[in-house]
Design an enzyme around this catalytic site. Structure first.
Site, PDB file in Angstrom:
ATOM      1  N   CYS A 154       0.901  -1.350  -0.088  1.00 59.43           N
ATOM      2  CA  CYS A 154       0.057  -0.153  -0.019  1.00 59.43           C
ATOM      3  C   CYS A 154       0.830   1.228   0.117  1.00 59.43           C
ATOM      4  O   CYS A 154       1.565   1.780   0.858  1.00 59.43           O
ATOM      5  CB  CYS A 154      -0.822  -0.007   1.188  1.00 59.43           C
ATOM      6  SG  CYS A 154      -1.711   1.486   1.474  1.00 59.43           S
ATOM      7  N   CYS A 156      -0.064   3.749   2.674  1.00 63.09           N
ATOM      8  CA  CYS A 156       0.399   3.502   3.991  1.00 63.09           C
ATOM      9  C   CYS A 156       1.950   3.650   4.173  1.00 63.09           C
ATOM     10  O   CYS A 156       2.537   4.063   5.115  1.00 63.09           O
ATOM     11  CB  CYS A 156       0.404   1.754   4.168  1.00 63.09           C
ATOM     12  SG  CYS A 156      -1.282   1.361   4.046  1.00 63.09           S
TER      13      CYS A 156
END
Length: 167
Positions: free
Chosen positions: A32, A35
Protein backbone atom coordinates in the site's frame (compact mmCIF):
# COMPACT_ATOMS: atom_id res chain seq x y z
CA UNK A 1 7.59 3.94 19.29
CA UNK A 2 5.34 2.14 16.84
CA UNK A 3 4.73 -1.50 17.76
CA UNK A 4 4.34 -4.06 14.96
CA UNK A 5 1.64 -6.55 15.96
CA UNK A 6 2.63 -10.19 15.36
CA UNK A 7 -0.64 -12.04 16.05
CA UNK A 8 -4.14 -11.75 17.50
CA UNK A 9 -2.85 -12.79 20.94
CA UNK A 10 -0.05 -10.24 20.70
CA UNK A 11 -2.58 -7.56 19.70
CA UNK A 12 -4.88 -8.41 22.61
CA UNK A 13 -1.94 -8.27 25.03
CA UNK A 14 -0.80 -4.87 23.71
CA UNK A 15 -4.33 -3.50 24.10
CA UNK A 16 -4.49 -4.80 27.67
CA UNK A 17 -1.05 -3.44 28.52
CA UNK A 18 -1.96 0.02 27.19
CA UNK A 19 -4.18 0.65 30.20
CA UNK A 20 -5.68 4.15 30.05
CA UNK A 21 -3.46 5.34 27.19
CA UNK A 22 -4.91 6.15 23.80
CA UNK A 23 -4.46 3.21 21.41
CA UNK A 24 -3.95 4.08 17.76
CA UNK A 25 -4.23 1.12 15.39
CA UNK A 26 -2.75 1.57 11.93
CA UNK A 27 -4.10 -1.05 9.53
CA UNK A 28 -1.64 -1.24 6.64
CA UNK A 29 -0.11 -3.50 4.00
CA UNK A 30 3.41 -3.62 2.58
CA UNK A 31 2.02 -3.11 -0.95
CA UNK A 32 0.00 0.00 0.00
CA UNK A 33 1.64 3.22 -1.24
CA UNK A 34 -0.36 5.61 0.98
CA UNK A 35 0.52 3.42 4.00
CA UNK A 36 4.22 3.90 3.24
CA UNK A 37 3.77 7.64 2.81
CA UNK A 38 2.13 8.22 6.20
CA UNK A 39 4.39 5.83 8.14
CA UNK A 40 7.11 8.41 9.04
CA UNK A 41 4.47 10.82 10.41
CA UNK A 42 2.96 8.01 12.48
CA UNK A 43 6.40 7.20 13.91
CA UNK A 44 6.95 10.87 14.74
CA UNK A 45 3.58 11.11 16.52
CA UNK A 46 4.21 7.84 18.38
CA UNK A 47 7.43 9.31 19.78
CA UNK A 48 5.80 12.67 20.55
CA UNK A 49 2.97 11.05 22.53
CA UNK A 50 4.86 8.01 23.86
CA UNK A 51 3.83 8.75 27.44
CA UNK A 52 0.11 9.03 26.55
CA UNK A 53 -0.48 6.80 23.52
CA UNK A 54 0.31 3.33 22.20
CA UNK A 55 0.61 3.00 18.43
CA UNK A 56 0.03 -0.45 16.96
CA UNK A 57 0.63 -1.36 13.31
CA UNK A 58 -1.46 -4.27 12.04
CA UNK A 59 -0.44 -5.80 8.71
CA UNK A 60 -3.77 -6.80 7.16
CA UNK A 61 -2.19 -9.59 5.11
CA UNK A 62 -0.65 -11.23 8.18
CA UNK A 63 -3.39 -10.52 10.74
CA UNK A 64 -6.67 -11.22 8.99
CA UNK A 65 -8.57 -11.97 12.20
CA UNK A 66 -7.87 -8.49 13.62
CA UNK A 67 -8.62 -6.90 10.25
CA UNK A 68 -11.98 -8.69 10.14
CA UNK A 69 -12.74 -7.74 13.76
CA UNK A 70 -12.65 -4.07 12.72
CA UNK A 71 -14.04 -4.70 9.21
CA UNK A 72 -11.19 -2.86 7.55
CA UNK A 73 -11.68 -2.73 3.78
CA UNK A 74 -9.44 0.19 2.75
CA UNK A 75 -5.95 1.25 3.72
CA UNK A 76 -4.60 2.91 5.63
CA UNK A 77 -7.32 2.76 8.28
CA UNK A 78 -6.68 4.33 11.68
CA UNK A 79 -8.78 3.25 14.67
CA UNK A 80 -8.55 5.14 17.98
CA UNK A 81 -9.42 3.35 21.23
CA UNK A 82 -9.58 4.86 24.70
CA UNK A 83 -10.34 2.79 27.81
CA UNK A 84 -11.54 -0.14 25.72
CA UNK A 85 -13.88 1.89 23.49
CA UNK A 86 -13.47 2.84 19.84
CA UNK A 87 -13.70 6.63 19.96
CA UNK A 88 -12.79 7.57 16.39
CA UNK A 89 -11.45 6.30 13.07
CA UNK A 90 -10.60 7.48 9.60
CA UNK A 91 -9.40 6.07 6.32
CA UNK A 92 -6.69 7.58 4.14
CA UNK A 93 -3.25 9.10 4.03
CA UNK A 94 -3.87 12.39 5.83
CA UNK A 95 -1.02 13.25 8.20
CA UNK A 96 -2.66 16.47 9.41
CA UNK A 97 -5.84 14.63 10.34
CA UNK A 98 -3.81 11.90 12.06
CA UNK A 99 -1.98 14.48 14.17
CA UNK A 100 -5.16 16.37 15.08
CA UNK A 101 -7.04 13.19 15.99
CA UNK A 102 -4.23 11.93 18.21
CA UNK A 103 -3.95 15.32 19.88
CA UNK A 104 -7.71 15.33 20.46
CA UNK A 105 -7.67 12.07 22.42
CA UNK A 106 -4.34 12.01 24.28
CA UNK A 107 -5.49 14.67 26.73
CA UNK A 108 -6.57 13.59 30.19
CA UNK A 109 -9.96 15.27 29.81
CA UNK A 110 -11.14 13.12 26.90
CA UNK A 111 -14.88 12.36 26.94
CA UNK A 112 -14.20 9.57 24.43
CA UNK A 113 -17.29 9.90 22.32
CA UNK A 114 -19.57 11.46 24.88
CA UNK A 115 -19.24 15.13 24.00
CA UNK A 116 -20.62 17.67 21.60
CA UNK A 117 -21.18 17.26 17.89
CA UNK A 118 -17.59 18.47 17.44
CA UNK A 119 -16.49 15.14 18.93
CA UNK A 120 -18.20 13.17 16.17
CA UNK A 121 -15.88 11.15 13.94
CA UNK A 122 -14.99 13.07 10.80
CA UNK A 123 -16.59 11.44 7.79
CA UNK A 124 -14.71 13.28 5.05
CA UNK A 125 -13.20 10.13 3.55
CA UNK A 126 -16.00 7.91 2.17
CA UNK A 127 -15.08 4.34 1.38
CA UNK A 128 -17.22 4.26 -1.74
CA UNK A 129 -14.95 4.74 -4.71
CA UNK A 130 -11.87 4.17 -2.58
CA UNK A 131 -10.04 2.63 -5.54
CA UNK A 132 -10.07 5.97 -7.32
CA UNK A 133 -8.59 7.87 -4.37
CA UNK A 134 -4.80 8.13 -4.45
CA UNK A 135 -4.78 8.34 -0.65
CA UNK A 136 -6.54 5.01 -0.06
CA UNK A 137 -5.89 1.39 -1.03
CA UNK A 138 -8.80 -1.07 -1.16
CA UNK A 139 -8.42 -4.57 0.25
CA UNK A 140 -9.60 -7.28 -2.12
CA UNK A 141 -10.98 -9.82 0.36
CA UNK A 142 -14.36 -11.28 1.21
CA UNK A 143 -14.92 -10.37 4.83
CA UNK A 144 -17.24 -12.33 7.07
CA UNK A 145 -19.40 -11.03 9.88
CA UNK A 146 -17.43 -10.83 13.07
CA UNK A 147 -17.51 -9.57 16.62
CA UNK A 148 -17.81 -5.79 16.55
CA UNK A 149 -15.54 -3.58 18.67
CA UNK A 150 -17.05 -1.92 21.75
CA UNK A 151 -17.90 1.56 20.49
CA UNK A 152 -20.52 4.23 21.20
CA UNK A 153 -23.60 3.90 19.00
CA UNK A 154 -22.83 7.11 17.08
CA UNK A 155 -19.32 5.89 16.21
CA UNK A 156 -20.67 2.48 15.14
CA UNK A 157 -23.36 4.15 13.00
CA UNK A 158 -20.74 6.29 11.24
CA UNK A 159 -18.42 3.32 10.76
CA UNK A 160 -21.28 1.29 9.27
CA UNK A 161 -22.30 4.15 6.95
CA UNK A 162 -18.71 4.48 5.70
CA UNK A 163 -18.31 0.75 5.25
CA UNK A 164 -15.69 0.33 7.98
CA UNK A 165 -18.08 -1.89 9.95
CA UNK A 166 -20.95 -4.03 8.81
CA UNK A 167 -24.12 -4.12 10.86
Amino acid sequence: MVYLVQSKDDFDQQVTDAGDKLIVIDFYANWCGPCKIISPKLEELAQQYADRAVVLKVNVDENEEITIRYNVTSLPTFVFIKTGTVVDFFVGCNSEKLAKTMEKYVGSECDCGQGTDDDEPDSQTPLEGANSDNNVCAINSDFIESEQPDAPDDVIDTMEQEGVMEN
